[in-house]
Design a protein around this motif. Structure first.
Motif, mmCIF file in Angstrom:
data_model
loop_
_atom_site.group_PDB
_atom_site.id
_atom_site.type_symbol
_atom_site.label_atom_id
_atom_site.label_comp_id
_atom_site.label_asym_id
_atom_site.label_seq_id
_atom_site.Cartn_x
_atom_site.Cartn_y
_atom_site.Cartn_z
ATOM 1 N N MET A 17 0.869 -1.173 0.000
ATOM 2 C CA MET A 17 0.000 0.000 0.000
ATOM 3 C C MET A 17 0.907 1.224 0.000
ATOM 4 O O MET A 17 1.663 1.427 0.951
ATOM 5 N N THR A 61 -8.035 -6.726 3.680
ATOM 6 C CA THR A 61 -9.218 -6.425 4.484
ATOM 7 C C THR A 61 -9.118 -7.084 5.856
ATOM 8 O O THR A 61 -9.389 -6.438 6.878
ATOM 9 N N THR A 67 -10.560 -1.495 2.162
ATOM 10 C CA THR A 67 -11.110 -2.118 0.968
ATOM 11 C C THR A 67 -10.390 -1.556 -0.250
ATOM 12 O O THR A 67 -10.234 -0.342 -0.363
ATOM 13 N N ILE A 68 -9.964 -2.449 -1.117
ATOM 14 C CA ILE A 68 -9.285 -2.053 -2.347
ATOM 15 C C ILE A 68 -10.089 -2.607 -3.515
ATOM 16 O O ILE A 68 -10.480 -3.771 -3.501
ATOM 17 N N THR A 96 -0.808 -0.853 -4.610
ATOM 18 C CA THR A 96 -2.003 -0.026 -4.750
ATOM 19 C C THR A 96 -1.708 1.339 -4.163
ATOM 20 O O THR A 96 -0.932 1.452 -3.210
ATOM 21 N N TRP A 99 -7.251 3.080 -1.648
ATOM 22 C CA TRP A 99 -8.034 2.177 -0.809
ATOM 23 C C TRP A 99 -9.058 2.996 -0.061
ATOM 24 O O TRP A 99 -8.950 4.214 0.053
#
Length: 154
Positions: A17, A61, A67-68, A96, A99
């Motif tokens: 992330m 999660t 949540t992605i 990512t 999110w």
């Protein structure tokens, strides 16, 4: 002639992330788990009949409560790892930058802290497997090997 058994291995998924400042989220493992006290990104192994993206989204999660969207996961690295016990594992790493929700500790029996770290200078107390992934990620490498007798990170 009898064929040798097919090679089988555990598939791990990890999600890096990435904040706007380039730092990534690491979790300090805790309790009676592998590598307790060390840092790693959200992730884990696939469950039966689960795709790699579904597993990555589930793990994030479960572990940090965000949540992605599937479309916001991007593959960035594969690592063929051999555990200290000699078990072969294949790690698929995703990144990512988007999110929903604020990352928090969702499994306090397995995680004691969340840390935002510079992937180009990861903390010294990363799980060795994680350190190998971050080194390759920072250098743009797509594939590495770790823990095999003939080699280290490729």
């Amino acid at each position: 002639m009898r064929q040798p058994p097919r090679y089988r291995l555990v598939v791990d998924v990890m999600v890096l992330m990435v904040r706007d400042d380039g730092r990534i989220l690491l979790l300090r493992r805790a309790g009676a788990v592998y590598a307790s006290g060390l840092l790693c990104p959200p992730g884990g192994h696939l469950e039966e009949h689960e795709s790699v993206t579904a597993g990555a989204l589930r793990e994030v999660t479960e572990e940090v409560g965000v949540t992605i969207a599937r479309r916001d996961l991007e593959f960035c690295h594969a690592i063929h790892h051999r555990s200290p016990e000699g078990e072969g594992r294949l790690g698929l790493v995703f990144t990512t930058q988007r999110w929903k929700g604020q990352p928090s500790i969702r499994e306090p029996d397995k995680c004691s802290a969340l840390i935002w770290a510079d992937p180009t200078r990861p903390p010294a107390d990363c799980v060795p497997y994680t350190a190998a992934v971050l080194q390759q990620y920072a250098g743009g490498g797509l594939l590495s090997e770790h823990g095999w007798p003939t080699g280290g990170a490729a």
